[in-house]
Design a protein around this motif. Structure first.
Motif, PDB file in Angstrom:
ATOM      1  N   SER A  65       0.846  -1.183   0.000  1.00 47.23           N
ATOM      2  CA  SER A  65       0.000   0.000   0.000  1.00 47.23           C
ATOM      3  C   SER A  65       0.884   1.237   0.000  1.00 47.23           C
ATOM      4  CB  SER A  65      -0.928  -0.005   1.215  1.00 47.23           C
ATOM      5  OG  SER A  65      -0.213   0.287   2.368  1.00 47.23           O
ATOM      6  N   THR A  66       0.440   2.229  -0.742  1.00 45.24           N
ATOM      7  CA  THR A  66       1.245   3.436  -0.881  1.00 45.24           C
ATOM      8  C   THR A  66       0.407   4.661  -0.553  1.00 45.24           C
ATOM      9  OG1 THR A  66       0.635   3.485  -3.201  1.00 45.24           O
ATOM     10  CG2 THR A  66       2.778   2.518  -2.666  1.00 45.24           C
ATOM     11  N   THR A  67       1.105   5.711  -0.221  1.00 42.75           N
ATOM     12  CA  THR A  67       0.448   6.985   0.037  1.00 42.75           C
ATOM     13  C   THR A  67       0.851   7.924  -1.097  1.00 42.75           C
ATOM     14  OG1 THR A  67       0.636   6.663   2.410  1.00 42.75           O
ATOM     15  CG2 THR A  67       0.318   8.920   1.650  1.00 42.75           C
ATOM     16  N   PRO A  68      -0.131   8.480  -1.815  1.00 45.89           N
ATOM     17  CA  PRO A  68       0.242   9.364  -2.921  1.00 45.89           C
ATOM     18  C   PRO A  68       0.979  10.606  -2.415  1.00 45.89           C
ATOM     19  CG  PRO A  68      -2.148   9.357  -2.574  1.00 45.89           C
ATOM     20  CD  PRO A  68      -1.578   8.320  -1.668  1.00 45.89           C
ATOM     21  N   VAL A  69       1.913  11.073  -3.189  1.00 45.06           N
ATOM     22  CA  VAL A  69       2.652  12.270  -2.811  1.00 45.06           C
ATOM     23  C   VAL A  69       2.312  13.365  -3.818  1.00 45.06           C
ATOM     24  CG1 VAL A  69       4.927  13.264  -2.407  1.00 45.06           C
ATOM     25  CG2 VAL A  69       4.518  10.850  -1.916  1.00 45.06           C
ATOM     26  N   GLY A  78       3.693   6.777  -5.254  1.00 47.29           N
ATOM     27  CA  GLY A  78       3.610   7.329  -3.913  1.00 47.29           C
ATOM     28  C   GLY A  78       4.741   6.805  -3.061  1.00 47.29           C
ATOM     29  N   VAL A  79       4.531   6.875  -1.727  1.00 49.81           N
ATOM     30  CA  VAL A  79       5.538   6.293  -0.853  1.00 49.81           C
ATOM     31  C   VAL A  79       4.962   5.058  -0.187  1.00 49.81           C
ATOM     32  CG1 VAL A  79       6.975   8.306  -0.380  1.00 49.81           C
ATOM     33  CG2 VAL A  79       4.914   7.946   0.972  1.00 49.81           C
ATOM     34  N   VAL A  89       7.705   4.644  -4.506  1.00 52.69           N
ATOM     35  CA  VAL A  89       7.345   3.505  -5.345  1.00 52.69           C
ATOM     36  C   VAL A  89       6.927   4.066  -6.702  1.00 52.69           C
ATOM     37  CG1 VAL A  89       5.772   1.563  -5.636  1.00 52.69           C
ATOM     38  CG2 VAL A  89       6.581   2.183  -3.352  1.00 52.69           C
ATOM     39  N   ILE A  90       7.536   3.553  -7.767  1.00 49.77           N
ATOM     40  CA  ILE A  90       7.197   4.091  -9.081  1.00 49.77           C
ATOM     41  C   ILE A  90       6.614   3.002  -9.979  1.00 49.77           C
ATOM     42  CG2 ILE A  90       9.070   5.775  -8.867  1.00 49.77           C
ATOM     43  CD1 ILE A  90      10.459   4.290 -11.187  1.00 49.77           C
ATOM     44  N   ASP A  91       5.846   3.471 -10.951  1.00 54.37           N
ATOM     45  CA  ASP A  91       5.232   2.597 -11.923  1.00 54.37           C
ATOM     46  C   ASP A  91       6.225   2.505 -13.082  1.00 54.37           C
ATOM     47  OD1 ASP A  91       3.841   1.611 -14.098  1.00 54.37           O
ATOM     48  OD2 ASP A  91       1.963   2.599 -13.517  1.00 54.37           O
ATOM     49  N   LEU A  92       6.862   1.368 -13.223  1.00 51.30           N
ATOM     50  CA  LEU A  92       7.941   1.250 -14.213  1.00 51.30           C
ATOM     51  C   LEU A  92       7.431   1.485 -15.635  1.00 51.30           C
ATOM     52  CD1 LEU A  92      10.952   0.735 -14.608  1.00 51.30           C
ATOM     53  CD2 LEU A  92      10.416  -1.673 -14.956  1.00 51.30           C
ATOM     54  N   ALA A  93       6.236   0.962 -15.938  1.00 52.45           N
ATOM     55  CA  ALA A  93       5.704   1.130 -17.290  1.00 52.45           C
ATOM     56  C   ALA A  93       5.579   2.611 -17.631  1.00 52.45           C
ATOM     57  CB  ALA A  93       4.350   0.430 -17.407  1.00 52.45           C
ATOM     58  N   ARG A  94       5.015   3.369 -16.693  1.00 47.79           N
ATOM     59  CA  ARG A  94       4.858   4.798 -16.946  1.00 47.79           C
ATOM     60  C   ARG A  94       6.206   5.496 -17.034  1.00 47.79           C
ATOM     61  NH1 ARG A  94      -0.211   7.896 -14.684  1.00 47.79           N
ATOM     62  NH2 ARG A  94      -1.591   6.992 -16.236  1.00 47.79           N
ATOM     63  N   ARG A  95       7.106   5.043 -16.202  1.00 45.45           N
ATOM     64  CA  ARG A  95       8.432   5.635 -16.214  1.00 45.45           C
ATOM     65  C   ARG A  95       9.082   5.422 -17.579  1.00 45.45           C
ATOM     66  NH1 ARG A  95      11.522   9.513 -15.684  1.00 45.45           N
ATOM     67  NH2 ARG A  95      13.565   9.287 -14.704  1.00 45.45           N
ATOM     68  N   GLU A 117      19.772   4.409  -1.245  1.00 44.56           N
ATOM     69  CA  GLU A 117      18.387   4.485  -0.796  1.00 44.56           C
ATOM     70  C   GLU A 117      17.510   3.478  -1.518  1.00 44.56           C
ATOM     71  OE1 GLU A 117      17.428   8.583  -1.275  1.00 44.56           O
ATOM     72  OE2 GLU A 117      18.374   9.137   0.620  1.00 44.56           O
ATOM     73  N   LEU A 118      16.455   3.074  -0.847  1.00 46.06           N
ATOM     74  CA  LEU A 118      15.546   2.089  -1.435  1.00 46.06           C
ATOM     75  C   LEU A 118      14.504   2.759  -2.317  1.00 46.06           C
ATOM     76  CD1 LEU A 118      14.902  -0.192   1.683  1.00 46.06           C
ATOM     77  CD2 LEU A 118      16.513  -0.553  -0.203  1.00 46.06           C
ATOM     78  N   HIS A 119      14.170   2.084  -3.397  1.00 43.57           N
ATOM     79  CA  HIS A 119      13.109   2.538  -4.281  1.00 43.57           C
ATOM     80  C   HIS A 119      12.318   1.303  -4.693  1.00 43.57           C
ATOM     81  CE1 HIS A 119      16.347   5.479  -4.726  1.00 43.57           C
ATOM     82  NE2 HIS A 119      15.464   6.357  -5.151  1.00 43.57           N
ATOM     83  N   GLY A 120      11.031   1.487  -4.910  1.00 43.79           N
ATOM     84  CA  GLY A 120      10.226   0.353  -5.355  1.00 43.79           C
ATOM     85  C   GLY A 120       9.827   0.543  -6.808  1.00 43.79           C
ATOM     86  N   LEU A 121       9.986  -0.511  -7.625  1.00 43.46           N
ATOM     87  CA  LEU A 121       9.560  -0.453  -9.025  1.00 43.46           C
ATOM     88  C   LEU A 121       8.440  -1.474  -9.211  1.00 43.46           C
ATOM     89  CD1 LEU A 121      13.085  -0.764 -10.765  1.00 43.46           C
ATOM     90  CD2 LEU A 121      11.973   1.315  -9.956  1.00 43.46           C
TER      91      LEU A 121
END
Lengths: 187, 127, 698
Positions: A65-69, A78-79, A89-95, A117-121
């Motif tokens: 679950s993420t919180t939109p930023v 979001g985070v 956390v990012i949406d790889l397809a959109r990226r 730093e950690l990032h979510g894809l």
């Protein structure tokens, strides 16, 4: 296609190059372990097969679950929070400027460590960990797929398929995270 | 204003029992499960009555009594010690250290309330 | 008292006690096999049975009460050395464990339990065993004031320690009230390495009201110096236990040792011959630590803090479940018990949190000392004689804040010396003392620390400030005409502002009060200025004590939850649409006679408001940054929380208006609003600084 991620994770956390044995046979290598193989996680996003070096990978989880930023670029979902660490956390397809992809039971979050730093894809599905010899890598061809070219670190041929290896430094460039029309703080 | 009681007792069930009785009779009860916790609460909060088990590890009820008697508002706080009557020697020392009353275990609701009332009246008489 | 409640609580509690008893017996058996004694295990076994007896009595569990009563007597005899502990004794005690288990099972099901008569007889037989021959050991030189508060058992242990030829020490320690549990646990562990802790004697006559002094009686085979060295920590000193202990003035840990100390590794250790130990009036050994410190990376402390934050969240989640349980009305006894235990847990978490925050705290004296040197040097350079008075240097702040404060304070002091304090001749002409005075004060006010820099110089001249602002083109004549004196004074915080036509020798180094303001804002601080022409100027900085954990106001707008650091919230109020007026397209309300510009959080963040765009009521959170105030409009206030701030990482750190994230119950990640950034944005958008605080006073 996607195996149970826990098993997968454990399998590459636990071991070594043995995981490469199937591929070794396929390529006609002897079972003798090569020291220069690069182990990569192969995963799907859209129609393509992508890869990330497993040294860049911290963890694979189911979508969290993420919180939109506010004021962030479209690709920023979001985070999220993994055991107390807050990570974008990012949406790889959109990226990658691909059409948006739905979240399915096969969807996974690749937690990568970049610049400490950690990032979510978020990706469509995780396939496997593969070992790739140096000679199978090619530099990204300049003429390839215009918009996405910048994100590609290299291509790797693997069992008749092409693995697109992503360049995290470009993918996760901080300046792209803030939405373009938010000028940042006034000086 | 309701009477504030600090209950110092290391047995959980005993604390629950005493608290339940006192709260049912409109006392405001704070619980401490050992002497150290009581030491932390005593100087910072206002209590009218301290109900303490005599025989506790680390800081016993006698020491706690002495601590109350040396602190500010020493004369205003009623100290009731509870213990089994086997520990006569300890109870005697608690009384010497300044406890206002002693209640042997086991006790009933009525006995507890009476003992607190008596301890409080002794404090008020001497104040 | 309802009996149902009793029964549900009695059995589990009693089972726990019996298990504890059984564990202790195993320890005793192990000690016995290796030919030793374990007084601690024996006492714990006694205490377990003592508790069981109390419990059984309360809940009218007849046979259990009878058996535990009889066992208690036997164990009391054992621990007081009146009865010898033999393998046969242990057999009887182990049998009691089995019997208790059977009795408890029977009690729970309302059955008649096993016969206890045979066991009772065997327990009684233990007491009849011949008393071990032990002469009563004398306790020479121990004051009655100590003996008088020992329980019989503690006194017995004291004698035992003497009989075993151990030395008796009085370890004096002082604890912060808040952290006493934590502090004691640490000390206990260390003490046990050296021998037996006989008791803890608390005393209220500590040097400060938020501290407690403890004298700990320790029996040990080790030498005093060894114990002393191992225990060397702030506020812990070790003394031989002597007759005058109770009546002599309490030793101060900082006291100078009577004889020449030898310094080893930063600890003052005074050699004491073992034979001296019982001498009346033996010199105190002061162990006040001078450099016994461990350097710890702040990141490690942050990590600890995060873990505690996690714990807090788990606690809150359990609390939510307990509340749910209570609402459902199921098992009210259990729900009540649970919420009681949660309160205890919450206390412990708070202590833990505090203990870690304390580790991060350093006294402002560290910075003030530096400033004192600066004042001497700058005063000399400027040819001005200056007296610096420092108070409150012991006030503590988070290490990071203290470091960040150093520069702003330096600038402020420079300003005082350069602009504030007049030359000697000017001062004498004005009837002032030749020497200028700067007061540097720090004090705590609630959860904030206030630092004031006051000089007795010429004060700020409004005309000069206006002229300077005009000359530099910062504001127009029209702008200035509208401004109140206070607003004019606050112009000194604008970038590029200085009252000197040519930069002064001291403060003209390209930095000014705007840098001070920026630095203070970064620390979530506020800065205020007060001045009187001819009398002097006071700058006050108000800072949060700590940054790692903050109190936050939890708000909701457009369905999303945000936290606002409470230390930048000045007040919050409910407004209805009719309270809101529009001034040149901007929404404002009138508050305390002043106009307060409003910013809708949902609009700032472009959140989808759906159909809830017009609410009958809104909440306005008045926030401040340095001298500016704006009102953030939100849909709802959800309460206050202590939150652990977490970084968003490099990628999201630069999102304007978001300072970080935190977790609230239920694993929710909530964004923390960067008040400073939002205020700056609002101020910027409205064009000038002045319009934000335009006064519409009566």
């Amino acid at each position: 296609m996607a195996r149970d991620t826990d098993d997968l994770w454990q399998s590459f956390a636990r071991t070594g190059e043995q995981l490469a044995s199937e591929e070794d046979y396929e390529h006609g290598y002897s079972r003798e372990v090569r020291q220069d193989l690069r182990r990569c996680l192969a995963f799907h996003c859209g129609d393509e097969l992508y890869g990330l070096s497993i040294t860049e990978l911290a963890e694979i989880t189911k979508p969290l679950s993420t919180t939109p930023v506010p004021r962030t670029a479209e690709f920023v979902i979001g985070v999220g929070n993994i055991r107390g660490s807050v990570l974008p956390v990012i949406d790889l397809a959109r990226r990658l400027r691909l059409p948006p992809r739905p979240i399915t039971p096969a969807s996974r979050v690749l937690v990568v460590r970049h610049a400490g730093e950690l990032h979510g894809l978020v990706v469509d599905a995780v396939r496997d960990v593969v070992s790739i010899p140096p000679e199978a890598f090619e530099p990204p061809p300049g003429a390839l797929a215009g918009a996405r070219a910048g994100f590609i670190a290299a291509l790797a041929r693997h069992g008749g398929e092409i693995l697109i290896l992503l360049d995290l430094a470009v993918l996760l460039a901080p300046q792209d995270f803030v939405r373009a029309d938010v000028g940042g703080r006034r000086a | 204003m309701s009477v504030r009681v600090l209950l110092v007792e290391d047995s959980r069930a005993m604390r629950a029992y005493v608290s339940a009785i006192l709260e049912a009779h409109e006392f405001e009860v704070e619980e401490a499960e050992n002497g150290f916790e009581a030491l932390r609460m005593l100087p910072r909060e206002h209590f009218d009555v301290v109900v303490a088990d005599v025989n506790m590890p680390d800081v016993n009820g006698i020491e706690l009594t002495r601590f109350v008697r040396r602190g500010p508002r020493q004369a205003e706080i009623a100290v009731l010690v509870i213990s089994t009557d086997a520990a006569a020697h300890d109870v005697e020392r608690a009384m010497t250290a300044g406890a206002n009353g002693f209640l042997p275990k086991p006790f009933t609701e009525q006995q507890l309330l009476e003992a607190i009332a008596n301890a409080r009246s002794r404090v008020q008489a001497s104040a | 008292m309802s009996t149902t409640r009793s029964n549900t609580e009695f059995v589990p509690e009693a089972q726990e006690v019996v298990e504890e008893f059984s564990r202790r017996l195993l320890e005793l058996e192990a000690a016995q096999r290796s030919g030793g004694e374990d007084p601690e295990a024996l006492n714990a076994a006694f205490r377990a049975i003592h508790s069981l007896k109390g419990l059984a009595g309360l809940f009218a569990a007849g046979p259990i009460a009878t058996l535990s009563h009889s066992l208690e007597n036997a164990l009391d005899g054992l621990r007081l050395g009146r009865v010898a502990l033999t393998p046969a004794t242990l057999d009887v005690l182990f049998e009691a464990v089995e019997t208790f288990a059977a009795l408890l099972a029977a009690f729970e099901h309302g059955d008649a339990g096993p016969e206890i008569e045979p066991l009772l007889a065997r327990v009684a037989g233990l007491l009849g065993a011949p008393e071990p021959e032990r002469a009563t050991t004398e306790l020479p030189g121990i004051d009655d004031s100590i003996l008088g508060v020992l329980t019989e058992y503690e006194e017995h242990r004291l004698r035992e320690n003497v009989r075993l030829g151990r030395s008796l020490f009085r370890v004096h320690a002082s604890f912060d009230l808040l952290a006493i549990d934590v502090g004691i646990e640490g000390l206990k562990g260390k003490l046990k390495e050296f021998g037996e802790v006989i008791t803890y004697l608390p005393s209220a006559d500590a040097s400060a009201e938020d501290r407690i002094d403890l004298d700990i009686l320790l029996g040990s085979n080790a030498e005093l110096a060894l114990v002393a060295e191992a225990l060397a920590a702030e506020g812990v000193s070790v003394h031989p236990l002597v007759r005058d202990t109770g009546t002599a003035p309490r030793p101060r840990t900082a006291a100078t040792p009577a004889s020449e100390p030898t310094r080893t590794g930063g600890v003052i250790v005074e050699a004491i011959e073992p034979g001296d130990e019982l001498d009346v009036g033996a010199p105190e050994v002061s162990l006040r630590s001078l450099s016994r410190t461990v350097r710890v990376d702040l990141a490690r402390l942050d990590h600890l803090m995060n873990l505690i934050g996690e714990l807090g969240i788990v606690h809150a989640t359990i609390g939510g479940s307990a509340e749910g349980l209570r609402r459902r009305g199921a098992a009210p006894d259990l729900a009540r018990q649970l919420s009681g235990e949660l309160r205890t847990m919450s206390r412990q978490i708070a202590l833990l949190q505090q203990a870690i925050l304390d580790v991060r705290m350093v006294p402002l004296g560290q910075v003030f000392d530096k400033l004192a040197r600066v004042v001497r040097k700058l005063g000399r350079d400027a040819g001005k004689e200056i007296r610096l008075n420092i108070t409150g240097e012991e006030t503590e702040l988070d290490k990071l804040i203290v470091e960040e404060l150093s520069d702003p304070l330096m600038h402020m002091i420079r300003n005082c010396i350069d602009h504030g304090i007049e030359s000697r001749s000017e001062r004498l002409a004005a009837g002032k003392a030749a020497a200028g005075r700067i007061d540097l004060r720090a004090f705590q006010r609630g959860s904030r620390v206030v630092i004031e820099v006051e000089d007795d110089g010429r004060g700020m001249d409004l005309r000069q400030i206006r002229d300077s602002a005009l000359r530099r083109g910062l504001l127009s004549e029209d702008d200035l005409r509208e401004m109140t004196p206070q607003q004019v004074i606050e112009l000194v915080f604008m970038p590029g502002f200085t009252t000197r036509a040519t930069p002064g020798a001291l403060s003209g180094r390209g930095v000014g009060m705007d840098v001070v303001k920026t630095n203070i804002s970064r620390l979530s601080g506020l800065i205020d200025v007060n001045t009187a022409v001819g009398r002097g100027t006071v700058f006050s900085i108000t800072l949060p004590v700590t940054l790692a954990i903050i109190q936050a106001l939890v708000v909701q707008t457009a369905g999303q939850t945000f936290c606002i650091p409470l230390n930048s919230v000045i007040e919050s109020l409910m407004v209805s649409p009719s309270d809101i007026r529009t001034v040149e397209g901007a929404e404002v309300i009138t508050l305390h006679g002043k106009t307060l510009p409003l910013c809708h959080l949902a609009r700032l963040f472009e959140l989808r408001t759906g159909t809830r765009a017009t609410l009958a009521r809104n909440y306005v959170i008045v926030v401040g940054l340095a001298q500016h105030r704006i009102g953030l409009v939100v849909d709802d206030l959800l309460g206050q929380h202590d939150v652990v701030i977490k970084s968003l990482g490099a990628a999201l750190r630069q999102v304007p208006g978001i300072a970080g994230a935190t977790e609230l119950g239920g694993g929710r990640t909530v964004l923390l609003i960067d008040v400073a950034a939002l205020v700056e944005e609002a101020v910027g958008r409205d064009g000038t600084l002045a319009s934000v605080e335009a006064s519409h006073g009566p």
